[in-house]
Design an enzyme around this catalytic site. Structure first.
Site, PDB file in Angstrom:
ATOM      1  N   ASP A  21       0.705  -1.154   0.010  1.00 17.95           N
ATOM      2  CA  ASP A  21      -0.142  -0.038  -0.077  1.00 17.95           C
ATOM      3  C   ASP A  21       0.732   1.313  -0.094  1.00 17.95           C
ATOM      4  O   ASP A  21       1.966   1.221   0.629  1.00 17.95           O
ATOM      5  CB  ASP A  21      -0.964  -0.059   1.402  1.00 17.95           C
ATOM      6  CG  ASP A  21      -2.149   1.050   1.082  1.00 17.95           C
ATOM      7  OD1 ASP A  21      -2.526   1.417  -0.097  1.00 17.95           O
ATOM      8  OD2 ASP A  21      -2.768   1.251   2.085  1.00 17.95           O
ATOM      9  N   HIS A  38       2.736   3.127  -8.784  1.00 16.02           N
ATOM     10  CA  HIS A  38       2.504   1.680  -8.977  1.00 16.02           C
ATOM     11  C   HIS A  38       3.891   1.124  -9.708  1.00 16.02           C
ATOM     12  O   HIS A  38       4.627   0.097  -9.583  1.00 16.02           O
ATOM     13  CB  HIS A  38       1.521   1.352  -9.843  1.00 16.02           C
ATOM     14  CG  HIS A  38       0.294   1.677  -9.338  1.00 16.02           C
ATOM     15  ND1 HIS A  38      -0.042   1.278  -7.659  1.00 16.02           N
ATOM     16  CD2 HIS A  38      -1.003   2.380  -9.779  1.00 16.02           C
ATOM     17  CE1 HIS A  38      -1.312   1.711  -7.566  1.00 16.02           C
ATOM     18  NE2 HIS A  38      -1.768   2.354  -8.626  1.00 16.02           N
ATOM     19  N   TRP A  70     -11.678  -2.496  -8.982  1.00 16.21           N
ATOM     20  CA  TRP A  70     -12.166  -2.128 -10.113  1.00 16.21           C
ATOM     21  C   TRP A  70     -13.008  -0.816  -9.921  1.00 16.21           C
ATOM     22  O   TRP A  70     -13.214  -0.393 -11.004  1.00 16.21           O
ATOM     23  CB  TRP A  70     -13.154  -3.283 -10.531  1.00 16.21           C
ATOM     24  CG  TRP A  70     -12.802  -4.533 -10.960  1.00 16.21           C
ATOM     25  CD1 TRP A  70     -12.929  -5.870  -9.959  1.00 16.21           C
ATOM     26  CD2 TRP A  70     -11.972  -4.873 -12.056  1.00 16.21           C
ATOM     27  NE1 TRP A  70     -12.088  -6.754 -10.841  1.00 16.21           N
ATOM     28  CE2 TRP A  70     -11.712  -6.265 -11.965  1.00 16.21           C
ATOM     29  CE3 TRP A  70     -11.530  -4.182 -13.139  1.00 16.21           C
ATOM     30  CZ2 TRP A  70     -10.906  -6.965 -12.995  1.00 16.21           C
ATOM     31  CZ3 TRP A  70     -10.619  -4.895 -14.048  1.00 16.21           C
ATOM     32  CH2 TRP A  70     -10.446  -6.314 -13.972  1.00 16.21           C
ATOM     33  N   LEU A 132      10.931 -21.180  -3.528  1.00 14.32           N
ATOM     34  CA  LEU A 132       9.611 -20.173  -3.244  1.00 14.32           C
ATOM     35  C   LEU A 132       8.461 -20.045  -3.916  1.00 14.32           C
ATOM     36  O   LEU A 132       8.368 -20.189  -5.351  1.00 14.32           O
ATOM     37  CB  LEU A 132      10.162 -18.673  -3.149  1.00 14.32           C
ATOM     38  CG  LEU A 132       9.242 -17.790  -2.847  1.00 14.32           C
ATOM     39  CD1 LEU A 132       8.730 -17.599  -1.383  1.00 14.32           C
ATOM     40  CD2 LEU A 132       9.583 -16.143  -3.308  1.00 14.32           C
ATOM     41  N   GLU A 207       0.408 -13.340  12.429  1.00 16.41           N
ATOM     42  CA  GLU A 207       1.080 -12.030  13.233  1.00 16.41           C
ATOM     43  C   GLU A 207       0.961 -10.842  12.190  1.00 16.41           C
ATOM     44  O   GLU A 207       1.233 -10.939  11.083  1.00 16.41           O
ATOM     45  CB  GLU A 207       2.437 -12.321  13.703  1.00 16.41           C
ATOM     46  CG  GLU A 207       2.678 -13.539  14.551  1.00 16.41           C
ATOM     47  CD  GLU A 207       1.731 -13.225  15.926  1.00 16.41           C
ATOM     48  OE1 GLU A 207       1.787 -12.011  16.537  1.00 16.41           O
ATOM     49  OE2 GLU A 207       1.388 -13.945  16.557  1.00 16.41           O
TER      50      GLU A 207
HETATM   51  C1  FPP Z   1      -1.935   0.029  -3.364  1.00 12.37           C
HETATM   52  O1  FPP Z   1      -1.447   1.292  -3.529  1.00 12.37           O
HETATM   53  C2  FPP Z   1      -1.199  -0.708  -4.611  1.00 12.37           C
HETATM   54  C3  FPP Z   1      -1.949  -1.498  -5.659  1.00 12.37           C
HETATM   55  C4  FPP Z   1      -3.361  -1.463  -5.667  1.00 12.37           C
HETATM   56  C5  FPP Z   1      -1.310  -2.114  -6.754  1.00 12.37           C
HETATM   57  C6  FPP Z   1      -0.036  -2.796  -6.420  1.00 12.37           C
HETATM   58  C7  FPP Z   1       0.686  -3.159  -7.625  1.00 12.37           C
HETATM   59  C8  FPP Z   1       1.893  -3.140  -7.886  1.00 12.37           C
HETATM   60  C9  FPP Z   1       3.194  -2.631  -7.247  1.00 12.37           C
HETATM   61  C10 FPP Z   1       2.297  -3.756  -9.229  1.00 12.37           C
HETATM   62  C11 FPP Z   1       2.893  -5.028  -8.864  1.00 12.37           C
HETATM   63  C12 FPP Z   1       2.845  -6.158  -9.952  1.00 12.37           C
HETATM   64  C13 FPP Z   1       3.068  -7.572  -9.597  1.00 12.37           C
HETATM   65  C14 FPP Z   1       3.267  -8.319 -10.741  1.00 12.37           C
HETATM   66  C15 FPP Z   1       2.901  -8.241  -8.206  1.00 12.37           C
HETATM   67  P1  FPP Z   1      -2.512   2.522  -3.489  1.00 12.37           P
HETATM   68  O2  FPP Z   1      -2.537   2.609  -5.006  1.00 12.37           O
HETATM   69  O3  FPP Z   1      -3.750   1.992  -2.856  1.00 12.37           O
HETATM   70  O4  FPP Z   1      -1.707   3.676  -2.853  1.00 12.37           O
HETATM   71  P2  FPP Z   1      -2.426   4.802  -1.692  1.00 12.37           P
HETATM   72  O5  FPP Z   1      -3.233   4.145  -0.762  1.00 12.37           O
HETATM   73  O6  FPP Z   1      -1.210   5.871  -1.504  1.00 12.37           O
HETATM   74  O7  FPP Z   1      -3.567   5.684  -2.802  1.00 12.37           O
END
Ligand code: FPP
Length: 257
Positions: A21, A38, A70, A132, A207
């Site tokens: 996050d 991202h 979505w 893994l 945990e």
């Molecule tokens: C949440 O941050 C993150 C996501 C919804 C997407 C995470 C995806 C990636 C890092 C791409 C990874 C790819 C693979 C193959 C695992 P947010 O957008 O909710 O952040 P915010 O809370 O600051 O708005």
């Protein structure tokens, strides 16, 4: 700074789950679009996967796309789908080099065909790997998974494939995690302290570790720190502390069950 050497191998979590996050906030702080966050989160994915493989963790589950995601703007969803494809594609070599097997949980059939194809291709390619298990939660939510499990159990009862006696149903075999042990450690980045519909059944005795670090800043040392913190916890599974201490095996292995 937490180091790999300070981690006790005999108390390594077998399964680590991560809610990645803070990508949007990381980008915003830099005056950029959310997708920039991202994209920068991919390096953190690579570091976490590599560090888990190096340490000998058995399962790493990453919450990559929830069913609730979505509801984000179309542009962000499209960019996330393309990022998933390109990341899985470019990281295939890392998976093969490190003997990592790709698995997924969630409703993958509900994703765009091009994502399904890439996921299927890399799952097949890594199917024989023995190290893994990297589990991507894609189009996943805990409530959806439980509803699906109950629906499928009901069908099996109706078709007399399971005995509908007065015992508790073995729901675990109907979950998308049927072959996967429950997480020992859940990490959530960015200072938020909630589960966001992730692995609701499986996290019952996990945990929980929350860190202020935003996901794109998460590095191997941050994973080591989370594991070291986990290793200070006493896992009681409903027992008393005295029972746990008494039952501890001589090699100090964690008590499961
Ligand atoms: C949440 O941050 C993150 C996501 C919804 C997407 C995470 C995806 C990636 C890092 C791409 C990874 C790819 C693979 C193959 C695992 P947010 O957008 O909710 O952040 P915010 O809370 O600051 O708005």
């Amino acid at each position: 700074m937490a180091t790999k050497e300070s981690i006790k191998q005999e108390r390594l979590p077998r399964h680590i789950a991560v809610i990645m996050d803070g990508n949007g906030r990381w980008a915003k702080k830099r005056g950029n679009q959310r997708i920039f966050g991202h994209k920068n989160g991919v390096k953190s994915v690579r570091e976490t996967v590599e560090a888990s493989a190096e340490l000998g963790v058995n399962y790493l589950t990453l919450y990559a796309f929830s069913r609730e995601n979505w509801n984000r703007p179309d542009r962000e969803i499209d960019a996330l789908m393309n990022l998933l494809i390109s990341t899985i594609d470019t990281e295939t070599k890392t998976l093969m080099d490190n003997d990592i097997k790709l698995l997924t949980i969630g409703n993958v059939e509900g994703l765009p065909q091009k994502v399904q194809d890439k996921v299927a291709e890399v799952k097949a390619k890594t199917a024989q790997n023995q190290g893994l298990k990297l589990v991507l939660a894609l189009n996943y939510s805990g409530r959806w998974e439980l509803q699906e499990a109950l629906r499928r159990y009901g069908e099996d009862v109706k078709n007399q494939r399971v005995d509908n006696g007065p015992h508790q149903p073995d729901l675990e075999q109907y979950l998308t995690t049927a072959q996967i042990p429950d997480p020992d450690l859940l990490i959530r980045t960015s200072g938020e302290a909630r589960l966001s519909n992730f692995l609701l059944w499986q996290l019952a005795y996990t945990e929980l570790y929350f860190t202020e670090v935003l996901w794109p800043d998460f590095r191997k040392e941050n994973l080591y720190e989370a594991i070291l913190n986990y290793q200070t916890r006493e896992r009681r599974f409903g027992k008393t502390s005295e029972q746990v201490v008494r039952n501890k095996t001589k090699n100090n292995a964690p008590q499961y069950g």
